[in-house]
Design an enzyme around this catalytic site. Structure first.
Site, PDB file in Angstrom:
ATOM      1  N   HIS A   1      42.802  -6.168 -16.412  1.00 42.70           N
ATOM      2  CA  HIS A   1      42.476  -6.928 -17.614  1.00 42.70           C
ATOM      3  C   HIS A   1      43.710  -7.392 -18.434  1.00 42.70           C
ATOM      4  CE1 HIS A   1      38.883  -8.010 -20.395  1.00 42.70           C
ATOM      5  NE2 HIS A   1      39.919  -8.882 -20.294  1.00 42.70           N
TER       6      HIS A   1
ATOM      7  N   GLU B   1      35.726  -0.172 -18.463  1.00 39.86           N
ATOM      8  CA  GLU B   1      37.090  -0.290 -18.575  1.00 39.86           C
ATOM      9  C   GLU B   1      37.668   0.822 -19.364  1.00 39.86           C
ATOM     10  OE1 GLU B   1      38.576  -4.195 -19.834  1.00 39.86           O
ATOM     11  OE2 GLU B   1      37.743  -5.110 -18.014  1.00 39.86           O
TER      12      GLU B   1
END
Length: 346
Positions: free
Chosen positions: A299, A280
């Site tokens: 997220h 990420e």
């Protein structure tokens, strides 16, 4: 030791006199309420860029001589933890601690504390939102209509009521998901070897493969550990039904993303909803992006206003408790190697 909820913190000590003590936040701005609470205890909040490198975080920690660290994004490795000899406590702005070197913190007598339950409802709502969007074909129907089609005459949808939701992991978030799902008329089955009690109406399954094979939706709610890394791999995805969906609002590393791409591409499963990824932010050329049967979010499952405030306040309270001499809340300690008996506050 503390056992409080956000907003119930009752410190035993007043703010310390003298120069402000530095607390570094790895990521974007902390909720105003948390910043104000830290300031009342002579703690000054500093920030680094979201997803900053470990080297950048370590340099800032050393320059500021931080005493507390609140972790949002970025990797907190041994270099970061050892950068300031004054560091005494690390608090996670959330519950997942796979981006923190827990052993390195324990070796220095530094507790790593989680904001347990602070974002549970928000992540659960996001899980249900992804599940409904998948079951009801919201994204493909949206694309069809915007593309000039009108598939009303031919479309046959799925019933939410009666659909079977399989939960892998049953902590605070899993429990909230089950509550919402049951209220919507879904049946819920749980695989979690570490949960001893289940609420009425929720079924336990001791075989993960059975959950995968019989659920209309499989949703992950376990932490990322050595035990759970790539828990969902090609072999396990193949056990799912071709009409079933997969949802992950936990941690990306629990899933073998290459295997997931293949399962989605070849129709082994019908679709997926992902809020977390192995890396990420993910690469711009991630092969997942080319698939039509996937919904992705960045997220943000725990990013609702109430959850952000609760996580920030809980993290701030953890920092204050240790730095003001009350010690850590042992229920929230994430590094099991940490021994409270050897911890010396002050």
């Amino acid at each position: 030791m503390l056992g409080t909820r956000p907003g119930e913190f009752q410190p035993k000590h007043d703010a310390q006199p003298g120069p402000a003590r530095a607390v570094l936040v790895t990521g974007s701005a902390l909720a105003e309420e948390a910043v104000a609470t830290l300031k009342m205890h002579n703690l000054e909040t500093h920030y680094c860029e979201p997803y900053a490198s470990s080297d950048a975080i370590a340099k800032l920690a050393a320059d500021l001589q931080i005493e507390g660290l609140i972790v949002r994004q970025g990797k907190v490795d041994e270099a970061v933890i050892g950068a300031s000899p004054r560091l005494r406590v690390i608090a996670k702005h959330g519950t997942g601690v796979d981006n923190i070197d827990l052993a390195a913190a324990a070796r220095r007598g530094i507790p790593v504390l989680r904001a347990l339950g602070a974002n549970a409802r928000s992540v659960a709502e996001h899980t249900i939102a992804l599940s409904i969007a998948l079951l009801k074909d919201i994204v493909p129907l949206d694309r069809a209509v915007k593309g000039g089609a009108w598939p009303k005459a031919s479309y046959i949808g799925r019933d939410l009521c009666g659909a079977k939701l399989g939960l892998v992991g049953f902590g605070a978030i899993g429990k909230e998901v089950a509550t919402i799902a049951r209220a919507l008329g879904m049946s819920v089955v749980v695989f979690d070897p570490y949960t001893t009690e289940l609420p009425a109406g929720v079924q336990r399954e001791t075989d993960l493969d059975a959950v995968l094979a019989t659920s209309d939706i499989v949703s992950l709610h376990c932490p990322l550990t050595d035990e759970t890394r790539h828990l969902i791999n090609a072999e396990r995805l193949a056990r799912m039904q071709p009409t079933s969906f997969f949802v992950n609002t936990a941690r990306g590393g629990i899933v073998d993303e290459i295997a997931l791409v293949e399962a989605l591409r070849t129709g082994i499963i019908a679709g997926a909803g992902l809020d977390s990824f192995a890396t990420e932010p993910p690469a711009k050329d991630n092969p997942l992006w080319a698939l039509p049967n996937i919904i992705v979010t960045p997220h943000t499952g725990g990013a609702a206003k109430g959850a952000i405030r609760a996580m920030a306040e809980t993290a701030a309270h953890h920092i204050i408790s240790v730095l003001d001499g009350d010690g850590p809340d042992l229920r929230s300690v994430a590094n099991p190697q940490f021994q409270a008996a050897t911890y010396a506050a002050g």
